[in-house]
Design a protein around this motif. Structure first.
Motif, short mmCIF file in Angstrom:
data_model
loop_
_atom_site.label_atom_id
_atom_site.label_comp_id
_atom_site.label_asym_id
_atom_site.label_seq_id
_atom_site.Cartn_x
_atom_site.Cartn_y
_atom_site.Cartn_z
N SER A 101 24.01 17.69 86.23
CA SER A 101 24.53 17.91 87.81
C SER A 101 25.67 18.69 88.15
O SER A 101 26.64 18.32 87.38
CB SER A 101 24.93 16.30 88.46
N ALA A 111 29.03 13.37 97.19
CA ALA A 111 27.75 13.00 96.31
C ALA A 111 26.46 13.44 96.87
O ALA A 111 25.61 13.99 96.15
CB ALA A 111 27.44 11.55 96.40
N ASP A 112 26.49 13.71 98.30
CA ASP A 112 25.20 14.25 98.96
C ASP A 112 25.05 15.58 99.13
O ASP A 112 24.31 15.90 99.88
CB ASP A 112 24.99 13.38 100.33
N LYS A 179 19.10 8.30 92.88
CA LYS A 179 19.69 9.33 92.44
C LYS A 179 20.22 9.39 90.95
O LYS A 179 19.90 8.44 90.14
CB LYS A 179 21.32 9.04 93.11
N ASN A 181 23.02 11.18 88.05
CA ASN A 181 24.53 11.84 87.91
C ASN A 181 24.66 11.95 86.53
O ASN A 181 24.52 11.13 85.60
CB ASN A 181 25.41 10.92 88.56
N ASP A 231 22.19 15.54 93.78
CA ASP A 231 22.32 14.12 93.46
C ASP A 231 20.99 13.40 92.66
O ASP A 231 20.80 12.32 92.64
CB ASP A 231 23.18 13.28 94.28
#
Length: 272
Positions: A101, A111-112, A179, A181, A231
């Protein structure tokens, strides 16, 4: 039937307004959108930045190529440019890049973010892009290694770089969407044996996925663009052949949902 996580669209002939509508519509569901065949009427980077802003404000914070420190450059893009004298970083090297990521170590406010890649120049051979979505990773882990799947979904992992950081399980659910990460090199040390084991096990797991052809692989051509939810997918690339500076050149920038605009403005002011 679930919507496909990745779509490729031949967009030849669409103007900026039509492209904005297309991107907004497709990215409401898809995690990755590849557009081909577009010839911007002017400079491509401002053109695509204006198209992408239908998804939210563009991010003006980029990483310094040498120090890795964040800096504010209004309207800037980050270059992923082959440089023969920079074997110290995937960003400028020609070796394959593991699945990761981009914002694994960014604060949760980012995060988005939605990434945009624009390929200006492709290498003579190689350089294929690799993408895999969170659901594919989760399903394979659940089927092949339930203990790994349990760790991926429950064990908090701290990622960090140059003062920025985030702590989260590698797989999680937010706003009804799965999601992911991950960045092997940004898992901070000193988190205990469980995190150490997970770090190595997941690295091997992803390498096996690539070897088994369980990830999506395609070769971008010059002027192709890719929007993706950073994400919700991992991405990487295969190695490529290049000798001269800039033989392969990809540009990237990011867009933030409107709800994160205030946090972005605060961090932009702090980085200025």
């Amino acid at each position: 039937m679930a919507a496909p996580w990745m779509k490729t669209i031949e967009a030849c002939g669409l103007d900026a307004e039509a492209l904005r509508a297309l991107v907004q519509d497709e990215m409401a569901q898809a995690s990755v959108l590849r557009l081909r065949g577009v010839t911007p009427p002017g400079e491509p980077l401002p053109f695509w930045r204006s198209v992408g802003e239908v998804l939210g404000p563009s991010c003006d914070v980029v990483e310094d190529s040498v120090t890795g420190q964040p800096k504010v450059v209004p309207g800037a893009w980050m270059d992923v440019r082959f440089e023969p004298d920079r074997p110290d970083t995937y960003r400028h090297h020609k070796v394959g890049q593991p699945l990761h990521s981009d914002g694994a170590y960014s604060p949760a406010d980012y995060a988005d973010q939605i990434a945009l890649f624009y390929l200006e120049r492709q290498a003579r051979t190689g350089g294929e892009s690799l993408f895999v979505d969170a659901a594919t990773v989760a399903e394979r882990a659940r089927a092949q290694d339930p203990a790994l799947h349990a760790a991926l979904t429950t064990l908090p992992v701290q990622f960090g770089k140059v003062g920025a950081g985030r702590t989260t399980p590698i797989l999680s659910t937010r706003n009804g969407r799965l999601k992911i990460n991950w960045n092997y090199f940004r898992v901070l040390p000193g988190q205990g044996e469980a995190v150490d084991r997970l770090r190595e096990a997941f690295r091997r797991f992803l390498e096996d996925m690539i070897e088994d052809g369980a990830v999506t692989c395609f070769r971008l051509e010059a002027r192709d663009v890719v929007f993706f939810r950073d994400d919700e997918v991992l991405h990487g690339r295969r190695d490529f052949q290049a000798e001269q500076s800039g033989e392969r050149l990809l540009w990237k920038t990011y867009f933030l949902p409107p709800a994160q605009t205030a946090a972005h403005r605060s961090r932009t002011a702090a980085a200025a």
